[in-house]
Design a protein around this motif. Structure first.
Motif, PDB file in Angstrom:
ATOM      1  N   LEU A 118      67.072   0.072  28.551  1.00  0.00           N
ATOM      2  CA  LEU A 118      66.076  -0.857  28.872  1.00  0.00           C
ATOM      3  C   LEU A 118      66.512  -2.365  29.116  1.00  0.00           C
ATOM      4  O   LEU A 118      66.072  -3.202  29.974  1.00  0.00           O
ATOM      5  N   ASN A 119      67.624  -2.605  28.425  1.00  0.00           N
ATOM      6  CA  ASN A 119      68.171  -3.944  28.283  1.00  0.00           C
ATOM      7  C   ASN A 119      69.594  -3.957  28.855  1.00  0.00           C
ATOM      8  O   ASN A 119      70.283  -2.997  28.573  1.00  0.00           O
ATOM      9  N   ALA A 120      70.052  -4.855  29.815  1.00  0.00           N
ATOM     10  CA  ALA A 120      71.555  -4.945  30.320  1.00  0.00           C
ATOM     11  C   ALA A 120      72.102  -6.087  30.133  1.00  0.00           C
ATOM     12  O   ALA A 120      71.575  -7.094  30.479  1.00  0.00           O
TER      13      ALA A 120
ATOM     14  N   LYS B 156      66.907   0.601  38.527  1.00  0.00           N
ATOM     15  CA  LYS B 156      67.094   1.681  37.495  1.00  0.00           C
ATOM     16  C   LYS B 156      66.041   1.673  36.187  1.00  0.00           C
ATOM     17  O   LYS B 156      66.223   2.314  35.511  1.00  0.00           O
ATOM     18  N   GLY B 157      65.386   0.829  36.337  1.00  0.00           N
ATOM     19  CA  GLY B 157      64.543   0.602  35.101  1.00  0.00           C
ATOM     20  C   GLY B 157      64.779  -0.463  34.127  1.00  0.00           C
ATOM     21  O   GLY B 157      63.873  -0.531  33.187  1.00  0.00           O
ATOM     22  N   TYR B 158      65.953  -1.121  34.228  1.00  0.00           N
ATOM     23  CA  TYR B 158      66.128  -2.317  33.343  1.00  0.00           C
ATOM     24  C   TYR B 158      65.274  -3.200  33.523  1.00  0.00           C
ATOM     25  O   TYR B 158      65.485  -3.886  34.688  1.00  0.00           O
ATOM     26  N   LYS B 159      64.580  -3.800  32.827  1.00  0.00           N
ATOM     27  CA  LYS B 159      63.454  -4.998  33.070  1.00  0.00           C
ATOM     28  C   LYS B 159      63.898  -6.457  32.290  1.00  0.00           C
ATOM     29  O   LYS B 159      63.352  -7.139  32.661  1.00  0.00           O
TER      30      LYS B 159
ATOM     31  N   TYR C 217      58.096  -6.557  25.085  1.00  0.00           N
ATOM     32  CA  TYR C 217      58.613  -5.593  25.674  1.00  0.00           C
ATOM     33  C   TYR C 217      59.084  -4.448  24.889  1.00  0.00           C
ATOM     34  O   TYR C 217      59.759  -4.613  23.856  1.00  0.00           O
ATOM     35  N   VAL C 218      58.438  -3.342  24.980  1.00  0.00           N
ATOM     36  CA  VAL C 218      58.510  -2.235  23.581  1.00  0.00           C
ATOM     37  C   VAL C 218      59.608  -1.406  23.956  1.00  0.00           C
ATOM     38  O   VAL C 218      60.108  -0.886  24.935  1.00  0.00           O
ATOM     39  N   GLU C 219      60.611  -1.653  22.935  1.00  0.00           N
ATOM     40  CA  GLU C 219      62.023  -0.985  23.056  1.00  0.00           C
ATOM     41  C   GLU C 219      62.280   0.375  22.306  1.00  0.00           C
ATOM     42  O   GLU C 219      63.147   1.111  22.613  1.00  0.00           O
ATOM     43  N   ARG C 220      61.478   0.652  21.150  1.00  0.00           N
ATOM     44  CA  ARG C 220      61.716   1.711  20.461  1.00  0.00           C
ATOM     45  C   ARG C 220      60.698   2.034  19.347  1.00  0.00           C
ATOM     46  O   ARG C 220      59.817   1.215  19.134  1.00  0.00           O
TER      47      ARG C 220
END
Ligand code: SF4
Length: 433
Positions: free
Chosen positions: A144-146, A188-191, A380-383
Protein backbone atom coordinates in the motif's frame (compact mmCIF):
# COMPACT_ATOMS: atom_id res chain seq x y z
CA UNK A 1 19.39 -19.20 -6.66
CA UNK A 2 17.37 -17.95 -3.74
CA UNK A 3 18.30 -14.82 -1.84
CA UNK A 4 17.08 -13.57 1.52
CA UNK A 5 17.68 -9.88 2.40
CA UNK A 6 17.62 -8.68 6.01
CA UNK A 7 17.46 -4.88 6.33
CA UNK A 8 18.61 -2.63 9.17
CA UNK A 9 18.49 1.13 9.68
CA UNK A 10 16.57 3.95 8.05
CA UNK A 11 13.98 4.10 5.25
CA UNK A 12 16.83 4.74 2.82
CA UNK A 13 18.09 1.23 3.53
CA UNK A 14 14.60 -0.22 3.10
CA UNK A 15 14.44 1.54 -0.29
CA UNK A 16 17.93 0.27 -1.18
CA UNK A 17 16.91 -3.30 -0.34
CA UNK A 18 14.00 -2.84 -2.76
CA UNK A 19 16.45 -1.58 -5.38
CA UNK A 20 18.76 -4.55 -4.78
CA UNK A 21 15.73 -6.86 -5.07
CA UNK A 22 15.06 -5.36 -8.48
CA UNK A 23 18.71 -5.69 -9.63
CA UNK A 24 18.83 -9.35 -8.55
CA UNK A 25 15.40 -10.12 -9.96
CA UNK A 26 16.50 -8.75 -13.36
CA UNK A 27 19.35 -11.29 -13.25
CA UNK A 28 16.98 -14.17 -12.48
CA UNK A 29 17.77 -14.55 -8.81
CA UNK A 30 14.74 -15.32 -6.66
CA UNK A 31 14.08 -13.25 -3.54
CA UNK A 32 12.59 -15.34 -0.72
CA UNK A 33 10.85 -14.22 2.46
CA UNK A 34 12.02 -17.15 4.61
CA UNK A 35 15.67 -17.30 5.63
CA UNK A 36 15.52 -21.14 5.73
CA UNK A 37 14.98 -21.25 1.97
CA UNK A 38 17.99 -19.08 1.11
CA UNK A 39 21.17 -20.01 -0.79
CA UNK A 40 22.46 -16.49 -0.12
CA UNK A 41 21.77 -14.27 2.89
CA UNK A 42 22.39 -10.56 2.44
CA UNK A 43 22.54 -8.17 5.41
CA UNK A 44 21.78 -4.57 4.43
CA UNK A 45 23.41 -2.70 7.28
CA UNK A 46 23.40 0.62 9.13
CA UNK A 47 26.38 2.48 10.58
CA UNK A 48 24.67 5.35 12.29
CA UNK A 49 25.57 4.09 15.78
CA UNK A 50 28.09 1.56 17.04
CA UNK A 51 25.19 -0.31 18.61
CA UNK A 52 23.60 -0.78 15.16
CA UNK A 53 26.82 -2.31 13.82
CA UNK A 54 27.30 -4.57 16.85
CA UNK A 55 23.76 -5.85 16.47
CA UNK A 56 24.28 -6.84 12.83
CA UNK A 57 27.61 -8.48 13.61
CA UNK A 58 25.80 -10.55 16.24
CA UNK A 59 23.12 -11.55 13.70
CA UNK A 60 25.77 -12.50 11.12
CA UNK A 61 27.56 -14.71 13.66
CA UNK A 62 24.29 -16.45 14.51
CA UNK A 63 23.49 -17.18 10.89
CA UNK A 64 27.01 -18.53 10.23
CA UNK A 65 25.94 -21.70 12.05
CA UNK A 66 23.82 -22.51 8.99
CA UNK A 67 27.00 -23.06 6.98
CA UNK A 68 27.67 -26.24 8.94
CA UNK A 69 24.59 -27.91 7.48
CA UNK A 70 24.49 -26.01 4.19
CA UNK A 71 28.05 -25.93 2.83
CA UNK A 72 27.04 -23.87 -0.22
CA UNK A 73 25.39 -21.08 1.74
CA UNK A 74 26.90 -17.63 1.05
CA UNK A 75 26.61 -14.65 3.36
CA UNK A 76 27.12 -11.06 2.19
CA UNK A 77 27.06 -7.61 3.73
CA UNK A 78 25.88 -4.48 1.91
CA UNK A 79 24.89 -0.97 3.04
CA UNK A 80 26.60 1.68 5.17
CA UNK A 81 28.60 -0.73 7.31
CA UNK A 82 29.94 -2.48 4.21
CA UNK A 83 30.90 0.93 2.83
CA UNK A 84 32.54 2.04 6.09
CA UNK A 85 34.50 -1.10 6.94
CA UNK A 86 34.99 -2.67 3.51
CA UNK A 87 37.08 -5.83 3.44
CA UNK A 88 37.97 -5.30 7.12
CA UNK A 89 34.58 -6.81 7.81
CA UNK A 90 36.09 -10.17 6.97
CA UNK A 91 38.49 -9.73 9.90
CA UNK A 92 35.45 -9.48 12.16
CA UNK A 93 33.88 -12.61 10.70
CA UNK A 94 35.84 -14.94 8.41
CA UNK A 95 32.64 -16.55 7.14
CA UNK A 96 31.50 -13.43 5.26
CA UNK A 97 31.67 -14.16 1.52
CA UNK A 98 31.17 -10.71 0.02
CA UNK A 99 30.99 -7.05 0.98
CA UNK A 100 29.38 -4.54 -1.39
CA UNK A 101 29.12 -0.79 -0.79
CA UNK A 102 26.17 1.50 -1.49
CA UNK A 103 27.32 2.63 -4.95
CA UNK A 104 28.17 -0.83 -6.29
CA UNK A 105 24.86 -2.72 -6.14
CA UNK A 106 24.75 -3.14 -9.93
CA UNK A 107 27.69 -5.55 -9.55
CA UNK A 108 25.91 -7.82 -7.08
CA UNK A 109 24.68 -10.41 -9.64
CA UNK A 110 28.18 -10.78 -11.08
CA UNK A 111 29.85 -10.93 -7.65
CA UNK A 112 27.41 -13.57 -6.40
CA UNK A 113 27.81 -15.68 -9.55
CA UNK A 114 31.62 -15.43 -9.26
CA UNK A 115 31.77 -16.68 -5.69
CA UNK A 116 29.48 -19.59 -6.48
CA UNK A 117 31.63 -20.61 -9.43
CA UNK A 118 34.86 -20.24 -7.53
CA UNK A 119 34.42 -19.81 -3.75
CA UNK A 120 36.47 -16.84 -2.54
CA UNK A 121 35.95 -13.52 -0.75
CA UNK A 122 34.94 -10.46 -2.81
CA UNK A 123 34.75 -6.85 -1.77
CA UNK A 124 33.53 -3.96 -3.94
CA UNK A 125 33.18 -0.70 -2.07
CA UNK A 126 34.40 1.99 -4.43
CA UNK A 127 32.61 5.30 -3.89
CA UNK A 128 30.87 6.58 -7.02
CA UNK A 129 29.50 10.02 -6.32
CA UNK A 130 27.58 9.96 -9.61
CA UNK A 131 25.68 6.70 -9.11
CA UNK A 132 21.92 7.30 -9.08
CA UNK A 133 20.86 3.86 -10.36
CA UNK A 134 19.28 5.36 -13.44
CA UNK A 135 16.65 3.26 -15.24
CA UNK A 136 16.35 0.89 -12.31
CA UNK A 137 13.00 0.71 -10.55
CA UNK A 138 12.73 -0.90 -7.11
CA UNK A 139 10.45 -3.84 -6.38
CA UNK A 140 8.46 -2.60 -3.39
CA UNK A 141 8.01 -4.86 -0.41
CA UNK A 142 4.77 -3.39 0.95
CA UNK A 143 1.43 -3.40 -0.88
CA UNK A 144 0.00 0.00 0.00
CA UNK A 145 2.86 2.41 0.78
CA UNK A 146 6.01 2.90 -1.25
CA UNK A 147 9.29 4.69 -0.69
CA UNK A 148 10.67 6.57 -3.68
CA UNK A 149 14.30 7.64 -3.54
CA UNK A 150 14.68 11.09 -5.12
CA UNK A 151 18.34 11.66 -4.26
CA UNK A 152 21.34 9.93 -2.75
CA UNK A 153 24.22 11.07 -0.52
CA UNK A 154 24.69 14.14 1.64
CA UNK A 155 26.90 17.24 1.55
CA UNK A 156 26.17 18.58 5.00
CA UNK A 157 28.74 16.90 7.22
CA UNK A 158 26.92 17.41 10.51
CA UNK A 159 29.76 16.84 12.92
CA UNK A 160 28.17 13.79 14.61
CA UNK A 161 27.07 11.98 11.45
CA UNK A 162 28.77 9.21 9.48
CA UNK A 163 26.37 9.31 6.51
CA UNK A 164 28.36 11.69 4.21
CA UNK A 165 31.32 9.30 4.59
CA UNK A 166 29.31 6.16 3.81
CA UNK A 167 26.86 7.48 1.22
CA UNK A 168 29.03 10.01 -0.56
CA UNK A 169 28.10 13.33 -2.13
CA UNK A 170 24.59 14.52 -2.81
CA UNK A 171 23.10 13.80 -6.24
CA UNK A 172 19.51 14.01 -7.45
CA UNK A 173 17.65 11.59 -9.69
CA UNK A 174 16.14 13.04 -12.88
CA UNK A 175 12.66 14.44 -12.22
CA UNK A 176 11.18 12.58 -15.20
CA UNK A 177 12.37 9.24 -13.84
CA UNK A 178 10.90 9.97 -10.43
CA UNK A 179 7.56 11.00 -11.96
CA UNK A 180 7.48 7.89 -14.15
CA UNK A 181 8.26 5.65 -11.18
CA UNK A 182 5.51 7.21 -9.06
CA UNK A 183 2.94 7.03 -11.84
CA UNK A 184 3.69 3.35 -12.32
CA UNK A 185 3.54 2.42 -8.67
CA UNK A 186 0.27 4.32 -8.39
CA UNK A 187 -1.12 2.16 -11.20
CA UNK A 188 -0.09 -0.91 -9.22
CA UNK A 189 -2.29 0.23 -6.33
CA UNK A 190 0.10 2.13 -4.06
CA UNK A 191 -1.72 5.27 -3.01
CA UNK A 192 0.69 6.58 -0.38
CA UNK A 193 4.27 7.48 -1.25
CA UNK A 194 7.18 8.78 0.78
CA UNK A 195 9.94 10.62 -1.06
CA UNK A 196 13.35 9.80 0.33
CA UNK A 197 16.69 11.55 0.54
CA UNK A 198 19.17 12.55 3.21
CA UNK A 199 18.13 16.17 2.62
CA UNK A 200 15.19 16.30 0.21
CA UNK A 201 14.92 20.10 0.39
CA UNK A 202 18.14 20.46 -1.56
CA UNK A 203 16.83 18.33 -4.45
CA UNK A 204 17.98 19.89 -7.70
CA UNK A 205 18.00 18.35 -11.16
CA UNK A 206 18.29 20.50 -14.30
CA UNK A 207 16.71 23.50 -12.55
CA UNK A 208 13.86 21.49 -11.05
CA UNK A 209 14.01 22.19 -7.32
CA UNK A 210 12.18 20.33 -4.57
CA UNK A 211 9.18 22.67 -4.60
CA UNK A 212 8.72 22.18 -8.35
CA UNK A 213 9.18 18.41 -8.00
CA UNK A 214 6.43 18.35 -5.34
CA UNK A 215 4.13 20.39 -7.62
CA UNK A 216 4.64 17.90 -10.43
CA UNK A 217 4.17 14.84 -8.21
CA UNK A 218 0.98 16.36 -6.82
CA UNK A 219 -0.45 16.30 -10.36
CA UNK A 220 -0.01 12.51 -10.73
CA UNK A 221 -3.51 11.08 -10.70
CA UNK A 222 -2.66 7.53 -9.66
CA UNK A 223 -1.59 8.43 -6.11
CA UNK A 224 -3.39 10.08 -3.20
CA UNK A 225 -0.84 10.92 -0.51
CA UNK A 226 2.69 12.36 -0.55
CA UNK A 227 5.12 12.64 2.35
CA UNK A 228 8.87 13.18 2.38
CA UNK A 229 11.88 12.64 4.63
CA UNK A 230 14.30 14.03 5.61
CA UNK A 231 13.97 17.80 5.55
CA UNK A 232 16.83 19.99 6.65
CA UNK A 233 15.83 23.21 8.49
CA UNK A 234 18.49 25.23 6.68
CA UNK A 235 17.08 24.31 3.26
CA UNK A 236 13.32 24.24 3.88
CA UNK A 237 12.26 27.25 1.80
CA UNK A 238 9.15 29.41 1.89
CA UNK A 239 8.43 28.11 -1.59
CA UNK A 240 8.35 24.50 -0.31
CA UNK A 241 6.03 25.51 2.56
CA UNK A 242 3.71 27.26 0.09
CA UNK A 243 3.65 24.22 -2.23
CA UNK A 244 2.96 21.91 0.72
CA UNK A 245 0.00 24.08 1.72
CA UNK A 246 -1.50 24.36 -1.76
CA UNK A 247 -0.99 20.74 -2.89
CA UNK A 248 -3.92 18.62 -1.80
CA UNK A 249 -1.94 15.36 -1.96
CA UNK A 250 0.93 16.55 0.22
CA UNK A 251 0.07 15.43 3.74
CA UNK A 252 0.01 17.69 6.79
CA UNK A 253 3.07 16.05 8.26
CA UNK A 254 6.73 16.99 8.46
CA UNK A 255 9.76 15.50 10.16
CA UNK A 256 12.20 18.31 10.86
CA UNK A 257 15.26 17.50 12.95
CA UNK A 258 16.00 20.19 15.55
CA UNK A 259 18.91 18.29 17.25
CA UNK A 260 19.55 21.12 19.76
CA UNK A 261 17.88 24.31 20.92
CA UNK A 262 21.18 26.05 21.63
CA UNK A 263 22.94 28.11 18.95
CA UNK A 264 26.46 27.32 20.08
CA UNK A 265 25.78 23.58 20.07
CA UNK A 266 24.07 23.86 16.67
CA UNK A 267 27.22 25.55 15.40
CA UNK A 268 29.42 22.77 16.77
CA UNK A 269 27.06 20.27 15.17
CA UNK A 270 27.59 22.16 11.87
CA UNK A 271 23.84 22.32 11.34
CA UNK A 272 23.77 25.68 9.57
CA UNK A 273 20.74 27.26 11.34
CA UNK A 274 19.91 28.88 14.66
CA UNK A 275 17.23 27.95 17.19
CA UNK A 276 15.34 31.11 16.20
CA UNK A 277 15.41 30.17 12.54
CA UNK A 278 14.00 26.74 13.41
CA UNK A 279 11.23 28.27 15.49
CA UNK A 280 10.35 30.69 12.67
CA UNK A 281 9.98 27.79 10.23
CA UNK A 282 7.67 25.98 12.63
CA UNK A 283 5.52 29.10 12.90
CA UNK A 284 5.38 29.46 9.11
CA UNK A 285 4.43 25.79 8.70
CA UNK A 286 1.66 26.04 11.29
CA UNK A 287 0.34 29.25 9.77
CA UNK A 288 0.25 27.70 6.30
CA UNK A 289 -1.13 24.33 7.51
CA UNK A 290 -2.86 24.64 10.91
CA UNK A 291 -3.37 20.85 11.12
CA UNK A 292 0.26 19.95 10.42
CA UNK A 293 1.97 17.43 12.70
CA UNK A 294 5.68 18.08 13.19
CA UNK A 295 8.10 15.47 14.53
CA UNK A 296 11.78 15.88 15.26
CA UNK A 297 15.11 14.36 16.34
CA UNK A 298 16.99 15.62 19.39
CA UNK A 299 20.44 14.70 20.70
CA UNK A 300 21.03 14.95 24.46
CA UNK A 301 24.54 15.47 25.80
CA UNK A 302 26.39 16.52 22.64
CA UNK A 303 30.09 17.20 23.44
CA UNK A 304 30.50 20.38 25.45
CA UNK A 305 26.76 20.73 26.19
CA UNK A 306 26.32 22.59 29.50
CA UNK A 307 23.29 22.42 31.78
CA UNK A 308 22.14 25.83 30.45
CA UNK A 309 22.51 24.74 26.84
CA UNK A 310 20.57 21.56 27.53
CA UNK A 311 17.88 23.65 29.23
CA UNK A 312 17.54 25.74 26.04
CA UNK A 313 16.75 22.56 24.10
CA UNK A 314 14.24 21.51 26.76
CA UNK A 315 12.59 24.95 26.74
CA UNK A 316 12.36 25.03 22.96
CA UNK A 317 10.77 21.59 22.88
CA UNK A 318 8.25 22.81 25.44
CA UNK A 319 7.55 25.91 23.37
CA UNK A 320 7.23 24.14 20.01
CA UNK A 321 5.29 21.10 21.27
CA UNK A 322 6.29 18.56 18.64
CA UNK A 323 3.82 15.76 17.94
CA UNK A 324 6.64 13.32 18.56
CA UNK A 325 10.40 13.49 19.09
CA UNK A 326 12.98 10.79 18.44
CA UNK A 327 15.39 11.48 21.27
CA UNK A 328 18.91 10.04 21.51
CA UNK A 329 21.80 10.38 23.87
CA UNK A 330 24.88 11.48 21.95
CA UNK A 331 27.05 8.52 21.06
CA UNK A 332 30.45 9.16 19.43
CA UNK A 333 30.85 7.71 15.95
CA UNK A 334 34.45 7.09 15.06
CA UNK A 335 35.40 8.86 11.83
CA UNK A 336 33.27 11.90 12.61
CA UNK A 337 34.50 15.26 13.84
CA UNK A 338 32.42 15.29 17.03
CA UNK A 339 33.95 11.98 18.17
CA UNK A 340 37.27 13.83 18.42
CA UNK A 341 35.95 16.69 20.56
CA UNK A 342 37.75 16.52 23.88
CA UNK A 343 34.84 17.75 26.00
CA UNK A 344 32.62 14.66 25.83
CA UNK A 345 29.74 14.74 28.33
CA UNK A 346 29.84 11.87 30.87
CA UNK A 347 27.51 8.98 30.09
CA UNK A 348 25.37 9.37 33.24
CA UNK A 349 24.68 13.05 32.44
CA UNK A 350 23.77 12.18 28.87
CA UNK A 351 21.35 9.56 30.16
CA UNK A 352 19.79 11.89 32.74
CA UNK A 353 19.24 14.58 30.10
CA UNK A 354 17.83 12.05 27.67
CA UNK A 355 15.34 10.85 30.26
CA UNK A 356 14.18 14.42 30.90
CA UNK A 357 13.52 14.90 27.20
CA UNK A 358 11.68 11.58 26.96
CA UNK A 359 9.44 12.47 29.93
CA UNK A 360 8.68 15.90 28.53
CA UNK A 361 7.87 14.60 25.07
CA UNK A 362 5.70 11.80 26.42
CA UNK A 363 3.45 14.35 28.13
CA UNK A 364 3.27 16.57 25.07
CA UNK A 365 2.55 13.65 22.72
CA UNK A 366 -0.27 12.42 24.96
CA UNK A 367 -1.79 15.92 25.06
CA UNK A 368 -1.42 16.27 21.29
CA UNK A 369 -3.21 12.98 20.71
CA UNK A 370 -6.01 13.88 23.14
CA UNK A 371 -6.49 17.15 21.23
CA UNK A 372 -7.58 15.02 18.25
CA UNK A 373 -10.70 13.73 20.05
CA UNK A 374 -13.84 14.97 18.32
CA UNK A 375 -12.08 15.60 14.98
CA UNK A 376 -12.83 13.73 11.77
CA UNK A 377 -9.79 12.31 10.01
CA UNK A 378 -9.28 10.67 6.66
CA UNK A 379 -7.65 7.28 7.30
CA UNK A 380 -5.82 5.12 4.76
CA UNK A 381 -6.74 1.63 5.96
CA UNK A 382 -3.60 -0.52 6.04
CA UNK A 383 -4.16 -3.63 8.15
CA UNK A 384 -6.12 -5.54 10.75
CA UNK A 385 -5.44 -4.10 14.21
CA UNK A 386 -2.87 -6.03 16.26
CA UNK A 387 -5.26 -6.19 19.21
CA UNK A 388 -8.55 -7.25 17.62
CA UNK A 389 -9.59 -8.99 14.40
CA UNK A 390 -12.72 -6.85 14.41
CA UNK A 391 -10.75 -3.64 14.19
CA UNK A 392 -8.80 -2.07 11.34
CA UNK A 393 -5.78 0.21 11.60
CA UNK A 394 -4.47 2.91 9.32
CA UNK A 395 -2.86 6.32 9.26
CA UNK A 396 -4.29 9.79 9.17
CA UNK A 397 -2.82 12.44 6.87
CA UNK A 398 -0.88 13.73 9.88
CA UNK A 399 0.64 10.27 10.31
CA UNK A 400 -1.17 9.12 13.43
CA UNK A 401 -2.10 5.47 13.77
CA UNK A 402 -5.86 5.20 14.11
CA UNK A 403 -7.84 2.10 15.03
CA UNK A 404 -11.59 1.66 14.47
CA UNK A 405 -14.18 -1.14 14.12
CA UNK A 406 -14.31 -2.39 10.53
CA UNK A 407 -13.68 -5.30 8.19
CA UNK A 408 -10.74 -6.44 6.07
CA UNK A 409 -12.45 -5.33 2.86
CA UNK A 410 -11.56 -1.76 3.83
CA UNK A 411 -7.82 -2.38 3.51
CA UNK A 412 -6.41 -0.11 0.81
CA UNK A 413 -9.35 2.31 1.02
CA UNK A 414 -9.70 5.80 2.47
CA UNK A 415 -12.38 6.25 5.11
CA UNK A 416 -13.49 9.17 7.29
CA UNK A 417 -13.17 8.33 10.96
CA UNK A 418 -14.43 10.35 13.90
CA UNK A 419 -11.88 10.26 16.74
CA UNK A 420 -13.44 9.26 20.04
CA UNK A 421 -10.41 8.43 22.18
CA UNK A 422 -6.62 8.53 22.38
CA UNK A 423 -4.88 5.62 24.06
CA UNK A 424 -1.16 6.09 24.30
CA UNK A 425 -0.01 6.95 20.82
CA UNK A 426 -2.99 5.42 19.06
CA UNK A 427 -6.21 7.18 18.15
CA UNK A 428 -9.49 5.30 18.44
CA UNK A 429 -12.46 6.17 16.31
CA UNK A 430 -15.52 5.08 14.38
CA UNK A 431 -16.21 5.29 10.67
CA UNK A 432 -18.60 8.01 9.62
CA UNK A 433 -21.45 6.57 7.52
S1 SF4 B 1 22.03 16.22 6.96
FE1 SF4 B 1 23.49 15.90 8.63
S2 SF4 B 1 22.49 14.31 9.91
FE2 SF4 B 1 21.50 14.26 7.90
S3 SF4 B 1 22.62 12.70 6.73
FE3 SF4 B 1 23.55 14.68 6.23
S4 SF4 B 1 25.24 14.87 7.69
FE4 SF4 B 1 23.91 13.25 8.48
Amino acid sequence: MKIYIETYGCQMNVADSELVTSILDNSNFKIVREIDEADIIIFNTCSVRQHAEDRVLGRISNEMARKQTNKNLKIGVIGCMAQRLGENLQNQNKGIDFVVGVDQYKHLPEIISNIFENPHFESETMVNNKEIYEDLYPIHSGKLNAFVTIMRGCNNFCSYCIVPYTRGRERSRPADEILKEIENIGKKGYKDITLLGQNVNSYDFNNVNFAELLRRINRIETIERIRFVTSHPKDLSDEVIAVMAESEKVCEYLHLALQSGDDEILKRMNRGYSADHFYTIVQKLRKAMPEIAITTDIIAGFPGETEEQFQRTYDLMEKIRFDYAFTFKYSPRSGTKAAEFTDQVPEEIRLTRLQKLIDLQQDITLQKYREQIGKTKQIYVERVSKKSAEEMAGKSRDFKITVFPGSKELIGQFVDVKIIDAIGWTLKGKILE
